[in-house]
Write a protein that holds these residues in place. Structure first.
Motif, PDB file in Angstrom:
ATOM      1  N   UNK A  97     -51.497 -38.280  90.255  1.00 53.19           N
ATOM      2  CA  UNK A  97     -50.474 -38.162  91.293  1.00 53.19           C
ATOM      3  C   UNK A  97     -51.124 -38.265  92.677  1.00 53.19           C
ATOM      4  N   UNK A  98     -51.288 -37.155  93.392  1.00 53.16           N
ATOM      5  CA  UNK A  98     -51.866 -37.229  94.736  1.00 53.16           C
ATOM      6  C   UNK A  98     -53.335 -36.823  94.766  1.00 53.16           C
ATOM      7  N   UNK A  99     -53.917 -36.528  93.619  1.00 49.63           N
ATOM      8  CA  UNK A  99     -55.290 -36.035  93.558  1.00 49.63           C
ATOM      9  C   UNK A  99     -56.196 -37.091  92.933  1.00 49.63           C
ATOM     10  N   UNK A 100     -57.297 -37.390  93.628  1.00 47.20           N
ATOM     11  CA  UNK A 100     -58.292 -38.290  93.071  1.00 47.20           C
ATOM     12  C   UNK A 100     -59.377 -37.462  92.399  1.00 47.20           C
ATOM     13  N   UNK A 118     -60.574 -30.609  84.107  1.00 46.49           N
ATOM     14  CA  UNK A 118     -59.118 -30.630  84.125  1.00 46.49           C
ATOM     15  C   UNK A 118     -58.618 -31.329  82.868  1.00 46.49           C
ATOM     16  N   UNK A 119     -57.650 -30.728  82.203  1.00 46.88           N
ATOM     17  CA  UNK A 119     -57.018 -31.337  81.032  1.00 46.88           C
ATOM     18  C   UNK A 119     -55.668 -31.888  81.463  1.00 46.88           C
ATOM     19  N   UNK A 120     -55.487 -33.194  81.314  1.00 43.41           N
ATOM     20  CA  UNK A 120     -54.230 -33.848  81.669  1.00 43.41           C
ATOM     21  C   UNK A 120     -53.498 -34.238  80.390  1.00 43.41           C
ATOM     22  N   UNK A 121     -52.238 -33.831  80.285  1.00 42.42           N
ATOM     23  CA  UNK A 121     -51.530 -34.024  79.020  1.00 42.42           C
ATOM     24  C   UNK A 121     -50.135 -34.606  79.165  1.00 42.42           C
ATOM     25  N   UNK A 122     -49.623 -34.732  80.385  1.00 41.27           N
ATOM     26  CA  UNK A 122     -48.264 -35.263  80.565  1.00 41.27           C
ATOM     27  C   UNK A 122     -48.110 -35.794  81.974  1.00 41.27           C
ATOM     28  N   UNK A 123     -47.152 -36.698  82.123  1.00 41.56           N
ATOM     29  CA  UNK A 123     -46.842 -37.234  83.437  1.00 41.56           C
ATOM     30  C   UNK A 123     -47.652 -38.471  83.781  1.00 41.56           C
ATOM     31  N   UNK A 124     -47.323 -39.031  84.930  1.00 40.92           N
ATOM     32  CA  UNK A 124     -47.966 -40.266  85.363  1.00 40.92           C
ATOM     33  C   UNK A 124     -49.378 -40.002  85.865  1.00 40.92           C
ATOM     34  N   UNK A 125     -50.330 -40.722  85.317  1.00 40.26           N
ATOM     35  CA  UNK A 125     -51.730 -40.641  85.734  1.00 40.26           C
ATOM     36  C   UNK A 125     -52.320 -42.040  85.717  1.00 40.26           C
TER      37      UNK A 125
END
Length: 213
Positions: free
Chosen positions: A57-60, A31-38
């Protein structure tokens, strides 16, 4: 299972992210995460094991399953204020994921909310930044009300750096990267059990950040 860097390079994942292209289809488990609260660092203590994960967010997620993208929008310049010298030479580029949310960028958190009070001595767990490899230096810092920095981690003056964290809390800081490219950041968590004084240590986690030019 940890994905070796050679496998990520071979699959084209990191190259694709660096260039802003789509992640190859065969990399569906990454998974590539690029924006938002993490919560980039999400600490938990379960069944006698101290663990490091990612809370999107809601995913571990497992750290090995994530690539963090630092987009070009994070590019700024090192302030002229000498107190920011840990970021590099004044006026030179630096890529910063800020402590204050910016909807275009990742807003990186560090969380110990899953660890109950009284589990660890002094309700404290220590996150150790053990090694940074890749394009350049990495720094993690906060700023006070007047904008003065408090440096938490600075690979430029040597590692490891130890970051004490209160349990049951959540905090944010700025993450700064000196150059565009790929970074691997190795961390490990330790704490003492309040009941026995025994030290517990997590398995090491290696974070993958890709900074776009």
């Amino acid at each position: 299972m940890r994905k070796p860097l050679r496998l990520l390079l071979g699959s084209g994942i990191l190259a694709a992210v660096l260039l802003g292209a789509a992640v190859p289809a065969q990399a569906t488990d990454t998974v590539v995460l690029s924006a938002g609260h993490v919560d980039v660092v999400d600490l938990a203590y379960e069944d006698g094991v101290l663990e490091i994960g990612v809370h999107d967010e809601t995913v571990e997620r497992a750290v090995d399953d994530v690539v963090f993208l630092v987009k070009n929008a994070a590019k700024t310049t090192v302030p002229a204020d000498p107190s920011f010298g840990f970021l590099g030479v004044a006026g030179k580029p630096v890529w910063v994921l800020p402590e204050i949310p910016n909807e275009e960028l990742l807003w990186p958190g560090i969380a110990t909310e899953e660890i109950e009070s009284g589990v660890f001595a002094a309700d404290t767990v220590t996150l150790r930044f053990e090694k940074v490899t890749g394009a350049g230096r990495v720094a993690v810092f906060t700023e006070n009300a007047v904008g003065a920095p408090n440096v938490l981690v600075n690979s430029g003056d040597g590692l490891p750096d130890a970051l004490p964290l209160a349990t049951g809390t959540h905090q944010h800081a700025s993450w700064a990267f000196q150059k565009a490219g790929v970074y691997l950041i190795k961390v490990r968590a330790t704490a003492k059990l309040a009941a026995t004084g025994q030290t517990v240590t997590s398995e090491p986690a290696v974070y993958k950040f890709v900074v776009q030019p």
